[in-house]
Scaffold this active site. Sequence first.
Site, PDB file in Angstrom:
ATOM      1  N   GLY A  86      12.991  25.445 -18.115  1.00 60.06           N
ATOM      2  CA  GLY A  86      13.885  24.668 -18.971  1.00 60.06           C
ATOM      3  C   GLY A  86      13.216  24.127 -20.208  1.00 60.06           C
ATOM      4  O   GLY A  86      13.568  23.052 -20.695  1.00 60.06           O
ATOM      5  N   ALA A  87      12.262  24.887 -20.758  1.00 56.64           N
ATOM      6  CA  ALA A  87      11.482  24.387 -21.897  1.00 56.64           C
ATOM      7  C   ALA A  87      12.050  24.795 -23.241  1.00 56.64           C
ATOM      8  O   ALA A  87      11.404  24.592 -24.267  1.00 56.64           O
ATOM      9  CB  ALA A  87      10.038  24.872 -21.795  1.00 56.64           C
ATOM     10  N   TYR A  97      25.952  16.999  -8.076  1.00 55.00           N
ATOM     11  CA  TYR A  97      24.716  16.831  -8.842  1.00 55.00           C
ATOM     12  C   TYR A  97      23.729  15.964  -8.070  1.00 55.00           C
ATOM     13  O   TYR A  97      22.537  16.286  -7.968  1.00 55.00           O
ATOM     14  CB  TYR A  97      25.024  16.190 -10.195  1.00 55.00           C
ATOM     15  CG  TYR A  97      23.794  15.960 -11.045  1.00 55.00           C
ATOM     16  CD1 TYR A  97      23.072  17.028 -11.568  1.00 55.00           C
ATOM     17  CD2 TYR A  97      23.349  14.664 -11.320  1.00 55.00           C
ATOM     18  CE1 TYR A  97      21.937  16.820 -12.341  1.00 55.00           C
ATOM     19  CE2 TYR A  97      22.226  14.446 -12.097  1.00 55.00           C
ATOM     20  CZ  TYR A  97      21.519  15.518 -12.600  1.00 55.00           C
ATOM     21  OH  TYR A  97      20.391  15.303 -13.357  1.00 55.00           O
ATOM     22  N   SER A 119      16.346  12.935 -10.112  1.00 51.41           N
ATOM     23  CA  SER A 119      17.179  12.023 -10.897  1.00 51.41           C
ATOM     24  C   SER A 119      17.466  10.787 -10.068  1.00 51.41           C
ATOM     25  O   SER A 119      17.444  10.826  -8.822  1.00 51.41           O
ATOM     26  CB  SER A 119      18.496  12.712 -11.270  1.00 51.41           C
ATOM     27  OG  SER A 119      19.464  11.782 -11.724  1.00 51.41           O
TER      28      SER A 119
END
Length: 299
Positions: free
Chosen positions: A10-11, A161, A136
């Site tokens: 995810g860069a 999520y 998260s």
Amino acid sequence: MSTKLAVVTGANSGVGLGLATRLAAEGADLLLPVRDPAKGEAAVARIRSEVPTARVRLAALDLASLNSVAAFAATVDRPVDILINNAGVMAPPTRHTTADGFELQFGTNHLGHFALTARLLPQLRAGRARVTTMTSSAARNAKLNWDDLQATSNYSAIKAYGVSKLANLLFALELDRRSRAEDWGIVSNAAHPGTTLTGLYAAGPNLGRDKPGKLESVMARLAKLGLFVQGVDQGLQPALYAATSATAQGGRLYGPDGIGQFTGKPTELKLYRPARDATAAARLWTVSEDLARVDFVAV
């Protein structure tokens, strides 16, 4: 870090891009697996604009496809020193599935990274790697429904999520326990960025919508006011600390030290109650090996 190879998922944007840029500035050799080649090239150009000496290359990876994960891992032919499992999708308003039929958030955020880490286990062991998995604060109140991990009934975007992020956290902790027990030499921990303004608040919530939702604009307004939302440079700090600091330990959770863990400086956080259940972590590990078609011993 000039002798180290760092792999960051995810860069191509957001926290992942910020982490990659910081690692490049410290001299690390970067391998950035991306799903979108154009966005990947743009990220490389941005990294090199800030760090002209950056050593960075791209590779193809779609975490929503187990075949893609296996194909990528087969191309990594040297020890990996740092793996940051950062990529993710958040809160699509309707239920979507991966190429393998898993609920998109659970399949991408958790199973994709679980399979990636398993496939890279020999390289991680060779590098005595630090593995940092992004979770998260949504994991704090999440609950695994063992009868419906894929949210096939009563899909709730936010609940799904939270489940995926709790799975990330449980995986990070269990990986560290198993590494210690089996002498893999891997240090595994978890981090979360607080409430950091990135494209995550648009990409997932707008998936399948005809008109964009309001979440991204609300977050942007809060950021301008300095209320409960921080920028990428601050949000990446917990993961950077967890992945690189000599004082960051395995089996720990790092995040912001501010009120509600929304913003602040990196600190070690108390593990969320659902993540303290080692029995659940071991069960999730077994279930995940079966779903992701990987074996941490046999690979």
